[in-house]
Design a protein around this motif. Structure first.
Motif, PDB file in Angstrom:
ATOM      1  N   GLN A  69       0.618  -1.590   0.234  1.00 57.23           N
ATOM      2  CA  GLN A  69       0.401  -0.106  -0.177  1.00 57.23           C
ATOM      3  C   GLN A  69       0.869   1.138  -0.208  1.00 57.23           C
ATOM      4  O   GLN A  69       2.057   1.293   0.710  1.00 57.23           O
ATOM      5  N   MET A  70       0.277   2.207  -0.780  1.00 57.71           N
ATOM      6  CA  MET A  70       0.526   3.762  -0.762  1.00 57.71           C
ATOM      7  C   MET A  70       0.054   4.199   0.432  1.00 57.71           C
ATOM      8  O   MET A  70      -0.420   3.702   1.247  1.00 57.71           O
ATOM      9  N   LEU A  71       1.054   5.741   0.757  1.00 58.95           N
ATOM     10  CA  LEU A  71       1.022   6.565   2.200  1.00 58.95           C
ATOM     11  C   LEU A  71      -0.891   6.574   1.719  1.00 58.95           C
ATOM     12  O   LEU A  71      -1.595   6.545   2.894  1.00 58.95           O
ATOM     13  N   VAL A  72      -1.226   6.929   0.885  1.00 58.72           N
ATOM     14  CA  VAL A  72      -2.661   7.626   1.026  1.00 58.72           C
ATOM     15  C   VAL A  72      -3.800   6.225   1.956  1.00 58.72           C
ATOM     16  O   VAL A  72      -5.035   6.010   1.324  1.00 58.72           O
ATOM     17  N   GLU A  73      -3.086   4.841   1.084  1.00 55.82           N
ATOM     18  CA  GLU A  73      -3.934   3.854   1.635  1.00 55.82           C
ATOM     19  C   GLU A  73      -3.393   3.565   3.067  1.00 55.82           C
ATOM     20  O   GLU A  73      -4.145   3.110   3.715  1.00 55.82           O
ATOM     21  N   ILE A  74      -2.357   3.989   3.622  1.00 54.03           N
ATOM     22  CA  ILE A  74      -1.761   3.936   5.127  1.00 54.03           C
ATOM     23  C   ILE A  74      -2.518   4.428   6.272  1.00 54.03           C
ATOM     24  O   ILE A  74      -2.948   4.161   7.010  1.00 54.03           O
ATOM     25  N   SER A 291       0.700  12.921  -8.392  1.00 53.83           N
ATOM     26  CA  SER A 291      -0.113  12.561  -9.523  1.00 53.83           C
ATOM     27  C   SER A 291      -0.748  11.365  -8.549  1.00 53.83           C
ATOM     28  O   SER A 291      -1.803  11.115  -8.581  1.00 53.83           O
ATOM     29  N   VAL A 292       0.549  10.338  -8.448  1.00 54.76           N
ATOM     30  CA  VAL A 292      -0.177   8.819  -8.157  1.00 54.76           C
ATOM     31  C   VAL A 292      -0.868   8.712  -6.681  1.00 54.76           C
ATOM     32  O   VAL A 292      -2.011   8.230  -6.892  1.00 54.76           O
ATOM     33  N   SER A 293      -0.133   9.782  -6.135  1.00 48.19           N
ATOM     34  CA  SER A 293      -0.966   9.964  -4.917  1.00 48.19           C
ATOM     35  C   SER A 293      -2.609  10.578  -5.344  1.00 48.19           C
ATOM     36  O   SER A 293      -3.399   9.768  -4.246  1.00 48.19           O
ATOM     37  N   LEU A 294      -2.293  11.607  -5.554  1.00 45.64           N
ATOM     38  CA  LEU A 294      -3.590  12.044  -6.313  1.00 45.64           C
ATOM     39  C   LEU A 294      -4.772  11.065  -6.742  1.00 45.64           C
ATOM     40  O   LEU A 294      -6.236  11.321  -6.359  1.00 45.64           O
ATOM     41  N   LEU A 298      -8.413  10.227  -5.131  1.00 50.41           N
ATOM     42  CA  LEU A 298      -9.377  10.605  -6.069  1.00 50.41           C
ATOM     43  C   LEU A 298     -10.072   9.264  -6.473  1.00 50.41           C
ATOM     44  O   LEU A 298     -11.301   9.179  -7.103  1.00 50.41           O
ATOM     45  N   LYS A 299      -9.436   8.366  -6.742  1.00 54.03           N
ATOM     46  CA  LYS A 299     -10.110   7.035  -7.006  1.00 54.03           C
ATOM     47  C   LYS A 299      -9.698   7.311  -8.591  1.00 54.03           C
ATOM     48  O   LYS A 299     -11.143   6.638  -9.702  1.00 54.03           O
ATOM     49  N   VAL A 300      -9.384   7.635  -8.955  1.00 55.06           N
ATOM     50  CA  VAL A 300      -9.169   7.878 -10.592  1.00 55.06           C
ATOM     51  C   VAL A 300      -8.236   6.794 -11.236  1.00 55.06           C
ATOM     52  O   VAL A 300      -6.842   7.310 -11.583  1.00 55.06           O
ATOM     53  N   LYS A 305      -4.250  12.661 -17.186  1.00 54.02           N
ATOM     54  CA  LYS A 305      -5.040  13.740 -16.627  1.00 54.02           C
ATOM     55  C   LYS A 305      -4.705  14.543 -15.346  1.00 54.02           C
ATOM     56  O   LYS A 305      -4.935  15.745 -15.411  1.00 54.02           O
ATOM     57  N   VAL A 306      -4.501  13.134 -14.280  1.00 55.10           N
ATOM     58  CA  VAL A 306      -3.958  13.773 -13.251  1.00 55.10           C
ATOM     59  C   VAL A 306      -2.625  14.715 -13.081  1.00 55.10           C
ATOM     60  O   VAL A 306      -2.753  16.053 -12.714  1.00 55.10           O
ATOM     61  N   THR A 307      -1.706  13.865 -13.823  1.00 59.21           N
ATOM     62  CA  THR A 307      -0.142  14.768 -14.116  1.00 59.21           C
ATOM     63  C   THR A 307      -0.816  16.102 -15.173  1.00 59.21           C
ATOM     64  O   THR A 307      -0.014  17.376 -13.941  1.00 59.21           O
TER      65      THR A 307
END
Length: 363
Positions: A69-74, A291-294, A298-300, A305-307
């Motif tokens: 898991q990444m930070l936004v999931e931890i 961008s990866v975290s965002l 946002l579950k995108v 596009k986020v980048t």
């Protein structure tokens, strides 16, 4: 889950880490250290390196407990969904802020040293467009690019070595004359420059290899980063007298400007030409982390596009901060912010993780 074919090797992680950590700070670090710790600034650099290595271990310990898991999931697992998402958003803002600051300082230096009559928005736009085309790719592509251009760091190291032969070792003697209070003030300047290891919060699930190999790689990578900055600092401290160093905000460039070779008249411009690529990799890394975290928050699924949104926001912030005094204020503000996000919060996360773990065992 991340497909195995899209993961990076431990060796690639090392190059990715080095390229993220070494950025525009190299040009101003000796001046900043000297302004706080005088001629003992190199001692501050060494002590900051030790503190940073401890922080690397703390971040690794957190990531090791949640390997997939990444930070936004931890964070939601540690402090709850609402607080976790809020802190995740702050980390994303931090990543974007660092990218903006590096881009802002890069623009200022390029505008001052190479293209003084070029509008700053042009310099920002050129770097932003170039960075976007790399930041929107998978980590494996970015890491491969970092491996390829790492040879340029060796050229920079060689260039920085030349002035040492013309320097005077007496300029840094006697050791410790500035006092521990000033040395500690210099540590703050150094630890900020050493930011970059927090990439592990996002990159950990993208790495092939066991946790011990990842830790060894991070420690070795940061040992190289610390030695690189120490070399730059000592080179300037030995080349300039203490009185001269007080007056030169970008001592590395002025130092190299005094040297010329048969086929290279302006060594400082050669250094800057290579340095531009090194800075770009640092900007790309933070844009990628944001961008990866965002996208995950946002579950995108379409990260491109986020980048693009991240790049546009960072570019606008970098262009808007065109006043030198404003740049100084922004740098000082993010100095404190950086300490919170890469030293204090990881320690708190590890503490909370340990407490929750004990409760589960006891419950």
């Amino acid at each position: 889950m991340i497909a195995e074919k899209n993961k990076i090797s431990v060796a690639q992680l090392g190059f990715f880490t080095v390229q993220t950590a070494i950025g525009e700070g190299a040009l101003t670090l000796p001046y900043n250290l000297h302004s706080k710790a005088s001629i003992d600034g190199w001692i501050s650099m060494l002590l900051a390196g030790l503190i940073t290595q401890i922080a690397v271990v703390l971040v690794w310990m957190v990531c090791r407990k949640y390997p997939g898991q990444m930070l936004v999931e931890i964070l939601p697992r540690l402090v709850g969904k609402l607080a976790g998402n809020l802190i995740s958003a702050l980390y994303i803002g931090y990543f974007m802020g660092i990218a903006s600051i590096v881009l802002m300082n890069y623009t200022r230096i390029i505008n001052a040293w190479i293209f003084p009559t070029t509008p700053k928005w042009v310099i920002v736009a050129l770097m932003a467009v170039t960075s976007y085309y790399l930041a929107k790719e998978r980590l494996r592509v970015i890491a491969r690019f970092d491996v390829m251009i790492s040879v340029l760091l060796l050229v920079l190291i060689v260039l920085v070595f030349f002035p040492i032969s013309e320097g005077n070792m007496l300029y840094i003697l006697p050791v410790g004359q500035s006092g521990m209070e000033n040395i500690w003030r210099g540590i703050k300047e150094a630890v900020i420059t050493l930011a970059g290891f927090e990439l592990l919060f996002v990159a950990y699930p993208h790495i092939k290899g066991n946790s011990k190999d990842i830790l060894k790689c991070m420690i070795l990578s940061y040992s190289f980063v610390i030695l690189f900055y120490l070399l730059v600092t000592l080179s300037c401290f030995i080349f300039y007298s203490p009185e001269e160093l007080k007056l030169i905000p970008e001592p590395v460039l002025y130092m190299l400007k005094t040297f010329s070779f048969r086929i290279v008249e302006r060594t400082d411009l050669l250094f800057l030409s290579i340095w531009v690529v090194i800075v770009m990799t640092s900007i790309v890394s933070y844009m990628f982390l944001a961008s990866v975290s965002l996208s995950k928050l946002l579950k995108v699924s379409n990260t491109s596009k986020v980048t693009l949104v991240v790049v546009v926001v960072c570019s606008v912030l970098a262009w808007y901060s065109h006043n030198y005094l404003l740049i100084q204020d922004v740098n000082n503000f993010f100095a404190d912010v950086t300490i919170v996000f890469i030293y204090i919060l990881p320690l708190l996360m590890l503490t909370v993780s340990g407490i929750r773990g004990r409760r589960k065992v006891g419950g």
